[in-house]
Design a protein around this motif. Structure first.
Motif, PDB file in Angstrom:
ATOM      1  N   LYS A 251       0.838  -1.190   0.000  1.00 16.89           N
ATOM      2  CA  LYS A 251       0.000   0.000   0.000  1.00 16.89           C
ATOM      3  C   LYS A 251       0.873   1.241   0.000  1.00 16.89           C
ATOM      4  CE  LYS A 251      -3.785  -2.281   2.434  1.00 16.89           C
ATOM      5  NZ  LYS A 251      -4.659  -2.275   3.633  1.00 16.89           N
ATOM      6  N   THR A 252       0.291   2.345  -0.471  1.00 17.14           N
ATOM      7  CA  THR A 252       1.077   3.578  -0.602  1.00 17.14           C
ATOM      8  C   THR A 252       1.472   4.148   0.745  1.00 17.14           C
ATOM      9  OG1 THR A 252      -1.019   4.791  -0.742  1.00 17.14           O
ATOM     10  CG2 THR A 252       0.046   4.177  -2.810  1.00 17.14           C
ATOM     11  N   GLY A 253       0.700   3.829   1.794  1.00 12.41           N
ATOM     12  CA  GLY A 253       1.033   4.346   3.124  1.00 12.41           C
ATOM     13  C   GLY A 253       2.117   3.560   3.814  1.00 12.41           C
ATOM     14  N   ASP A 254       2.429   2.334   3.292  1.00  9.80           N
ATOM     15  CA  ASP A 254       3.477   1.516   3.914  1.00  9.80           C
ATOM     16  C   ASP A 254       4.851   2.079   3.597  1.00  9.80           C
ATOM     17  OD1 ASP A 254       1.411  -0.037   4.715  1.00  9.80           O
ATOM     18  OD2 ASP A 254       1.690  -1.572   3.169  1.00  9.80           O
ATOM     19  N   ARG A 255       5.744   1.879   4.541  1.00  9.10           N
ATOM     20  CA  ARG A 255       7.128   2.296   4.325  1.00  9.10           C
ATOM     21  C   ARG A 255       7.785   1.329   3.341  1.00  9.10           C
ATOM     22  NH1 ARG A 255      12.026   1.159   6.664  1.00  9.10           N
ATOM     23  NH2 ARG A 255      11.005  -0.324   8.083  1.00  9.10           N
ATOM     24  N   HIS A 256       8.345   1.836   2.268  1.00  6.32           N
ATOM     25  CA  HIS A 256       8.948   0.987   1.230  1.00  6.32           C
ATOM     26  C   HIS A 256      10.263   0.390   1.741  1.00  6.32           C
ATOM     27  CE1 HIS A 256       9.601  -0.565  -2.752  1.00  6.32           C
ATOM     28  NE2 HIS A 256      10.817  -0.006  -2.783  1.00  6.32           N
ATOM     29  N   ASP A 257      10.280  -0.940   1.843  1.00  7.77           N
ATOM     30  CA  ASP A 257      11.456  -1.649   2.338  1.00  7.77           C
ATOM     31  C   ASP A 257      12.033  -2.470   1.190  1.00  7.77           C
ATOM     32  OD1 ASP A 257      13.409  -2.914   3.692  1.00  7.77           O
ATOM     33  OD2 ASP A 257      12.127  -3.928   5.151  1.00  7.77           O
TER      34      ASP A 257
ATOM     35  N   ILE B  39       0.582  -2.060  -9.986  1.00 10.00           N
ATOM     36  CA  ILE B  39      -0.497  -1.689  -9.057  1.00 10.00           C
ATOM     37  C   ILE B  39       0.001  -0.680  -8.027  1.00 10.00           C
ATOM     38  CG2 ILE B  39      -2.023  -2.588  -7.262  1.00 10.00           C
ATOM     39  CD1 ILE B  39      -2.157  -5.184  -8.852  1.00 10.00           C
ATOM     40  N   PHE B  40       1.218  -0.905  -7.522  1.00  6.45           N
ATOM     41  CA  PHE B  40       1.783   0.052  -6.565  1.00  6.45           C
ATOM     42  C   PHE B  40       1.959   1.434  -7.205  1.00  6.45           C
ATOM     43  CE2 PHE B  40       5.543   2.138  -4.748  1.00  6.45           C
ATOM     44  CZ  PHE B  40       5.126   2.262  -3.436  1.00  6.45           C
ATOM     45  N   GLY B  41       2.424   1.465  -8.464  1.00  5.67           N
ATOM     46  CA  GLY B  41       2.588   2.749  -9.144  1.00  5.67           C
ATOM     47  C   GLY B  41       1.267   3.458  -9.369  1.00  5.67           C
ATOM     48  N   ILE B  42       0.225   2.701  -9.729  1.00  4.44           N
ATOM     49  CA  ILE B  42      -1.095   3.315  -9.924  1.00  4.44           C
ATOM     50  C   ILE B  42      -1.623   3.883  -8.617  1.00  4.44           C
ATOM     51  CG2 ILE B  42      -3.491   2.789 -10.503  1.00  4.44           C
ATOM     52  CD1 ILE B  42      -2.407   0.742 -12.519  1.00  4.44           C
ATOM     53  N   ARG B  43      -1.464   3.113  -7.533  1.00  4.22           N
ATOM     54  CA  ARG B  43      -1.925   3.614  -6.235  1.00  4.22           C
ATOM     55  C   ARG B  43      -1.159   4.869  -5.827  1.00  4.22           C
ATOM     56  NH1 ARG B  43      -2.204  -2.081  -2.772  1.00  4.22           N
ATOM     57  NH2 ARG B  43      -4.094  -2.907  -3.758  1.00  4.22           N
ATOM     58  N   TRP B  44       0.152   4.859  -6.030  1.00  4.47           N
ATOM     59  CA  TRP B  44       0.961   6.027  -5.670  1.00  4.47           C
ATOM     60  C   TRP B  44       0.571   7.246  -6.496  1.00  4.47           C
ATOM     61  CZ3 TRP B  44       4.398   9.141  -8.283  1.00  4.47           C
ATOM     62  CH2 TRP B  44       5.205   9.969  -7.491  1.00  4.47           C
ATOM     63  N   ALA B  45       0.313   7.044  -7.801  1.00  5.32           N
ATOM     64  CA  ALA B  45      -0.092   8.172  -8.650  1.00  5.32           C
ATOM     65  C   ALA B  45      -1.451   8.725  -8.223  1.00  5.32           C
ATOM     66  CB  ALA B  45      -0.126   7.715 -10.109  1.00  5.32           C
ATOM     67  N   ARG B  46      -2.383   7.832  -7.904  1.00  5.60           N
ATOM     68  CA  ARG B  46      -3.698   8.306  -7.454  1.00  5.60           C
ATOM     69  C   ARG B  46      -3.587   9.087  -6.161  1.00  5.60           C
ATOM     70  NH1 ARG B  46      -7.712   3.328  -7.443  1.00  5.60           N
ATOM     71  NH2 ARG B  46      -9.042   4.975  -6.599  1.00  5.60           N
TER      72      ARG B  46
ATOM     73  N   ARG C 206      -4.542  13.003  -5.541  1.00  5.61           N
ATOM     74  CA  ARG C 206      -5.464  13.474  -4.500  1.00  5.61           C
ATOM     75  C   ARG C 206      -4.823  14.572  -3.665  1.00  5.61           C
ATOM     76  NH1 ARG C 206      -6.586   7.779  -3.325  1.00  5.61           N
ATOM     77  NH2 ARG C 206      -8.509   7.143  -4.356  1.00  5.61           N
ATOM     78  N   ARG C 207      -3.542  14.362  -3.321  1.00  4.42           N
ATOM     79  CA  ARG C 207      -2.868  15.383  -2.516  1.00  4.42           C
ATOM     80  C   ARG C 207      -2.769  16.715  -3.250  1.00  4.42           C
ATOM     81  NH1 ARG C 207       2.288  12.227   0.245  1.00  4.42           N
ATOM     82  NH2 ARG C 207       1.070  11.074   1.820  1.00  4.42           N
ATOM     83  N   SER C 208      -2.396  16.681  -4.548  1.00  5.45           N
ATOM     84  CA  SER C 208      -2.260  17.927  -5.302  1.00  5.45           C
ATOM     85  C   SER C 208      -3.594  18.622  -5.471  1.00  5.45           C
ATOM     86  CB  SER C 208      -1.628  17.641  -6.666  1.00  5.45           C
ATOM     87  OG  SER C 208      -2.460  16.764  -7.422  1.00  5.45           O
TER      88      SER C 208
END
Length: 444
Positions: A315-321, A399-406, A410-412
């Motif tokens: 998920k986008t909120g998880d810390r990327h390890d 899928i991770f890239g799509i979630r991160w882009a979405r 939203r933030r912008s």
């Protein structure tokens, strides 16, 4: 001591009753076959040869070939071998034969095999020690499959595995074994279906060969039923044929997707079931792609299903390890390598057991090229597993890239809305009245 002797007696009884039942069944069938052949074809009574033929068949089922002048037969009837193993297993389970019983039964079984080898009317070219090893292997397989069900060996093995190996390693072992069994079973089912299709399409050729040999209807039925004991051999040859390498009948005939040469074969009716070449290039390509597709499907299922590795996109909120992701995708590589090694080993052993000889010189080798067929199965399955790994890897990061882009969008968009609200609070509205006041100087 008494318990051990009692168990040893059970093992001897299991071996003896298995030999008696197998001898009786095969002997009665051969008596009927020889009697029908003698009645339909004429000539002397052939039933007197039933007992020597029965002993020869039991030895052949254990991998012991024989030589009769210019005729040599070493192709093991694998269906009869499986029936012997199943019979031994059934009696060992029924009488609860444990380790002391195994020793007694093994001695009895090997002694009977050696006695049969010394009493047949054909030439057995295997030495006595090799006959003992082959017969011991058959009995050991039957007893071992029964012993696993009788004892708590499997429970102790599971307990040891749970106490010694971690959950991740246990999961990897389970995935490798499950994928190996599924792929092996699927290939064998395909071989059986292919063999049945051959027989269905070429039954007219089989009938023509029967007519050429001038066999009557009873002899045709009984000899065809006798050939069923070699059906597993035909299924294994069909697996090699499906995937490209094919098989050969000595130096006389070769059968593959590109070649169906059978002009020089003897007039044996079962040879009429062998296939012709496939004329369509797309069909040939589709058949040769079966191992690749099988490996791809099996690999994706084992990586995605919850019962397997259950790989999911972070998920986008998880810390990327990065280390965690490397471990996550290194595990399927190890499982795939183990699966390829196991599948290749299993089919190499099966191909070796299915091969043999039907004579000397030009018929000294009947079956598949073990190295080529095993390599084709292993390479095709490995390529499919590699494709599955790449697809899952690309899919997870896509899928991770799509979630991160979405999330970034939203933030912008949320920041733009907040800024617009702040400006609107500062600027005056259209209905508001603005009063301008100028400072008054002393001169004014």
């Amino acid at each position: 001591m008494n318990a051990a002797l009692k168990d040893a007696g059970k093992g001897v009884g299991a071996a003896a009753i298995s030999v008696v039942i197998a001898t009786a069944g095969i002997g009665l069938y051969l008596v009927l076959t020889l009697l029908v052949i003698a009645m339909e074809e004429g000539g002397e009574n052939l039933s007197v040869y039933a007992m020597p033929c029965t002993e020869t068949a039991l030895l052949l089922a254990q991998g012991v070939g024989f030589d009769l002048g210019s005729f040599r037969l070493t192709i093991t009837p694998l269906l009869l071998t499986l029936l012997l193993i199943g019979m031994i297993r059934a009696f060992c389970l029924r009488w609860k034969v444990r380790l002391p019983g195994y020793a007694g039964g093994l001695v009895c079984w090997v002694a009977v095999a050696l006695t049969m080898a010394g009493g047949v009317n054909v030439t057995i070219f295997d030495p006595a020690w090799l006959i003992a090893i082959k017969s011991a292997l058959v009995f050991s397989l039957g007893w071992f499959t029964a012993y696993i069900g009788l004892s708590d060996v499997m429970n102790r093995v599971r307990t040891w595995i749970r106490g010694t190996l971690g959950a991740s390693i246990r999961n990897a072992v389970f995935c490798a074994l499950a994928m190996t069994l599924c792929i092996t079973a699927w290939y064998l089912v395909l071989g059986l279906v292919c063999a049945i299709v051959w027989i269905s399409l070429n039954h007219s050729t089989i009938g023509e060969l029967f007519a050429l040999s001038d066999m009557q209807i009873g002899s045709r039925i009984l000899t065809t039923a006798a050939c069923v004991v070699w059906l597993p051999n035909l299924c294994l040859w069909a697996v090699s044929w499906l995937f490209g390498p094919g098989f050969s009948i000595g130096d006389i005939a070769s059968f593959s997707l590109w070649l169906g040469q059978s002009d020089g074969l003897p007039a044996v009716p079962i040879f009429g079931a062998f296939p012709d070449a496939v004329d369509s290039d797309p069909v040939r390509i589709a058949l040769m792609m079966i191992p690749v597709v099988t490996g791809c499907v099996a690999g994706m299922l084992i990586m995605i299903l919850p019962q397997g590795l259950h790989i999911r996109a972070p998920k986008t909120g998880d810390r990327h390890d990065p280390v965690r992701m490397v471990r996550l995708f290194a595990k399927p590589v190890i499982i795939s390598l183990a699966t390829i090694a196991l599948v290749s080993t299993i089919f190499a052993l099966l191909f070796v057991c299915s091969n043999g000889a039907l004579g000397h010189a030009r018929l000294s080798h009947v079956g598949v090229d073990v190295m080529q067929s095993t390599r084709t199965i292993g390479q095709g399955t490995a390529l499919g597993l590699l494709v599955a790994w790449l697809l899952v890897l690309i899919g997870v990061y896509a899928i991770f890239g799509i979630r991160w882009a979405r999330r970034a969008l939203r933030r912008s968009s949320g920041t733009a809305v907040d800024a617009g609200d702040a400006v609107s609070e500062v600027q005056p509205t259209a209905d508001s009245r603005t009063v301008f006041s100028m400072p008054t100087t002393k001169e004014e």
